[in-house]
Design an enzyme around this catalytic site. Sequence first.
Site, mmCIF file in Angstrom:
data_model
loop_
_atom_site.group_PDB
_atom_site.id
_atom_site.type_symbol
_atom_site.label_atom_id
_atom_site.label_comp_id
_atom_site.label_asym_id
_atom_site.label_seq_id
_atom_site.Cartn_x
_atom_site.Cartn_y
_atom_site.Cartn_z
ATOM 1 N N GLU A 1 -6.236 -5.534 3.990
ATOM 2 C CA GLU A 1 -6.141 -6.888 3.313
ATOM 3 C C GLU A 1 -7.488 -6.702 2.266
ATOM 4 O O GLU A 1 -7.969 -7.757 2.146
ATOM 5 C CB GLU A 1 -6.398 -7.934 4.340
ATOM 6 C CG GLU A 1 -5.405 -9.049 3.605
ATOM 7 C CD GLU A 1 -4.147 -8.669 3.659
ATOM 8 O OE1 GLU A 1 -3.449 -8.312 4.505
ATOM 9 O OE2 GLU A 1 -3.583 -8.762 2.480
ATOM 10 N N GLY B 1 2.883 -2.856 8.324
ATOM 11 C CA GLY B 1 2.995 -3.220 9.617
ATOM 12 C C GLY B 1 4.380 -3.512 10.268
ATOM 13 O O GLY B 1 5.083 -4.330 9.487
ATOM 14 N N THR C 1 0.711 -1.244 0.037
ATOM 15 C CA THR C 1 0.008 0.157 -0.073
ATOM 16 C C THR C 1 0.902 1.272 -0.112
ATOM 17 O O THR C 1 1.839 1.307 0.694
ATOM 18 C CB THR C 1 -0.877 -0.017 1.386
ATOM 19 O OG1 THR C 1 -1.679 -1.133 1.101
ATOM 20 C CG2 THR C 1 -1.832 1.195 1.184
#
Length: 616
Positions: free
Chosen positions: A371, A128, A89
Site C-alpha cells: 500500500e 493477494g 503492482t
Amino acid sequence: MASMSVKHAIAAAKKLRSLQERFNPGGSDIYPALMGDEAITALIPSGNPLSVHILMFTRALREQGTDEQYEKFGRRADNNEIIGTFAQTELGHGTYLRGLEARADYDRGTEEFVLNTPKLSSYKWWPGGLGQTCNYCIFVAQLYIDNEAKGMAMFVVQIRDEETHMPLPGVHVGEIGKKMGLNGVNNGFLGLKDYRVPRLNMLMRHQQVLPDGRFVKSPVSQVSYFPMVFVRCMVARQNSNYLAQAATIATRYSVIRRQSPIEEGQPEPKILEHLTQQMKVIPEIVTAVVYRLAAANLQNMYNETAEAVYRKDFSRLPELHALACILKVATSYDSTYGIERLRQACGGHGYLTAGNLGNIFAMAAPACTYEGENSVLYLQVGKILMKNWSQVLAGRELMPSMAYISECSKMTSFPQWTGSWECLLKAIQYACVGSIRLAFQSYNARVQSAQSQTAAVNYSGLELTKAAELHGRSYVAGNFYQQIVNSPNKHQRSPQFQKVLENMLELHLIQIFFRHLGDILRFIRITEDEISALQRRLEEVLKELRPDAVAITDAFDFNDKILSSALGCYDGNVYERLFEAALKHPLNRKSVPDFFEAHLKPFMKENADNAKKSKL
Ligand SMILES: CCCCCCCCCCCCC/C=C/C(=O)SCCNC(=O)CCNC(=O)[C@H](O)C(C)(C)COP(=O)(O)OP(=O)(O)OC[C@H]1O[C@@H](n2cnc3c(N)ncnc32)[C@H](O)[C@@H]1OP(=O)(O)O
Ligand SMILES: Cc1cc2nc3c(=O)[nH]c(=O)nc-3n(C[C@H](O)[C@H](O)[C@H](O)COP(=O)(O)OP(=O)(O)OC[C@H]3O[C@@H](n4cnc5c(N)ncnc54)[C@H](O)[C@@H]3O)c2cc1C
C-alpha cells in the site's frame, strides 16, 4: 496451507454474513465486513486470502465503477458470488505508478479493450489471492487510445472460469512463492496476452471512454488512487491491533515469569517489576492505544471524504491522502519495531512459535511495504509539507490537520520551558516546523538552482523524511492529547480511569520527547536539569502504570484464540501450555528419531573407527 486458509476464510465469511444480516440487515455498511475481516485475519495465522477481495476489489467496484457497473459486477462481489483482487503492482514496478507497463488499447471497431502485459516485467505480481483463489481482478493498466497514452485506468477482468476455475484463454496466472509470512494468502502473478474485455469493463465513474473512442478525463486524476487510500486507513487500524495483541502477550507473560531478584536474598520478582522491562512493555501498550485512537479518527475522515467524493466533491482528498500516508507509515513502522521489542522482552520463549509473536511480526511487517512503501510515502508527505509551507509564507490558511504549522511559524522563539504536557506537545510541533523550514530552504535552493522538482525532492529527501516523521508524531500526539484532556465525554469517565489515561498521555509525550530529543534541541534550548526532571518523570510514570498494565491489555479484549499464544493466555498457565505445545511436535512422536539409524549412528561410528585407526 493456502487451502486451509481459504476454508477458514469462507467459514468466517459465512459467519460474518449472518452477523451482518442480524446486526445490519440489508445494510451495505462495509465495516462489519471489515471487522469480520479483522477477525478472520486474526483467526487465520497465515493470513486471509479474501482480504484484498473484501478491502479493495469490492470497494473499487463501488467507488470507481458507475451504478450500472456496480449492478453488473459489484453486487455479485459484495455477495461473494465472485472473488476478486486488486492487480496493480507488477514484477517491474510497484511504487512508480506512472511506470506501470500493462496496457489497455481501445478497439473502437469492436468497442473493446485489448489488455496486454507486454514483457515479463509487466506481469502483475503480488496481488493477494491472485495465485489460486480469485476468478476476477481489477486490472490496473495504462490506457491507450490510437496509441496515445491517457494515464491509468481500472478494468474488471475475469481470469478464471466461474464453474471450473480454469484460467481463461490468454491468461497466465499462478502463485509467486513462499514469503516470510502470510503464506495462506496466495499472492499471485498474472500475464495477459491480447485479452479482450468489453468497453464497459473499464471502471468509468470518474473517467470515461465513449464508444467512438473519445476520452473524458477525470476531473481529479488522483481519485483513481482512492482504493489505496482506504487500505492505508485500514492498515493504521490493523497494525495498531497487531501491536495490541503483542503487548497483551508480553504483558501477561511478564507478570507470570519470575527471574533475577532485585534485592539480594529476596525471592525472584515478576519480570515486569524490573524497570527496564517496564520500559520495553508499557510504552508499547500505550502506543497501541494511541494509534487505535488515531486510526479511528482517520476512518471517520475517510467516511466523510468518500461520501464527498461520491458527490463529486474532491476538496478533502489532499488532506485525507496526507493523513492516510503518514498514519500508515507511523503505525506500520512503530508496530513492527514494537512487536520485535516485545518479543525480545519475553526471552527465549518469545522465540518459540507457540508464543506466536514471530507470526504477529510477520503479519505486521509487510504493512511497511504494501500500500505504498513507507519511505516513499514519507517523501510524499514531505512534498505536501513543502506545498503547505509555501501557503504559510503566502499567509494562506492550511488544512485543519496542519493548522499547528501556521501557529508555530508565527513563534519567533520557544516560550519558557515548563515541562507541561502542552509544553511537550508544542516542543514536538515546534521541532517539526523547524525541520519543515530547513527542508524547504534546501528544497527551494535546489529548485532555484534550476533542479527539477523531482530531483530537488530526491536530493532533499533526508530532510523531507525527517519533517514528515515529525509531522506524524505531532499529529498523533496532538490527537491523543485532545482525546485525554479535551474530550467532550471526559466528564463521563471515573476519576480513576481519567488518571490512568493521563498517565498514558504523560508516558507517550515523554517517550516521544526522548525519542526526538536531538531534533528538539536543534530548535529549543533545554537545560540538563529540565531534561533530568523528565527522566525522573519517565521512571515515575512507568511505576504508576505498572499496576494497570494487565487491566489495560485485558481491556483490548482479545480472545485466547485470536492471540493464539502459550505465553499470553488469559489463565496464565504458560509452562503447561508451552510443554503441551512441545509434546505435539512431530519429532516427539517417537523416542528414537528415524534419522538416528539412517544418518547419526553411521556418522558417529565412522568417527569412532577413524579415531581407533589414528591410534594404531
Ligand atoms: C478493520 C481492519 C480489517 C483488516 C485490515 C487489513 C488491512 C491490510 C490488508 C492487507 C492487504 C494488502 C493489500 C496490498 C495492496 C497493495 O499494495 S495495492 C498497491 C499499492 N501501491 C501503492 O501504494 C503505490 C505507491 N505509489 C503511489 O501511491 C504514487 O505513485 C505516489 C508515490 C503517491 C506518487 O504519485 P504520482 O501521481 O506518481 O506523483 P506525485 O507527483 O507524487 O502526485 C501527483 C499529485 O497527486 C497527489 N496524490 C498522490 N497520491 C494521491 C492519493 N492517493 N490521493 C490523493 N492525491 C494523491 C499528490 O499529492 C500530488 O498532488 P499535487 O502535488 O497537488 O499535484
Ligand atoms: C504482503 C504483500 C501484499 C501485497 N498485496 C498487493 C496487492 O494485493 N495488490 C497490489 O497491486 N500490490 C500488492 N503488493 C505490492 C506492494 O504494493 C508493493 O510491493 C509496494 O508498492 C512497493 O513496490 P515494489 O515492491 O515494486 O518496490 P519498489 O517500488 O521497487 O521500491 C523498492 C525500494 O526502492 C526504494 N524506492 C522506490 N521508489 C522510491 C522513491 N521514489 N524514492 C526513494 N526510494 C524509492 C524504496 O526503498 C523501496 O522499498 C503487496 C506486497 C506485499 C509485500
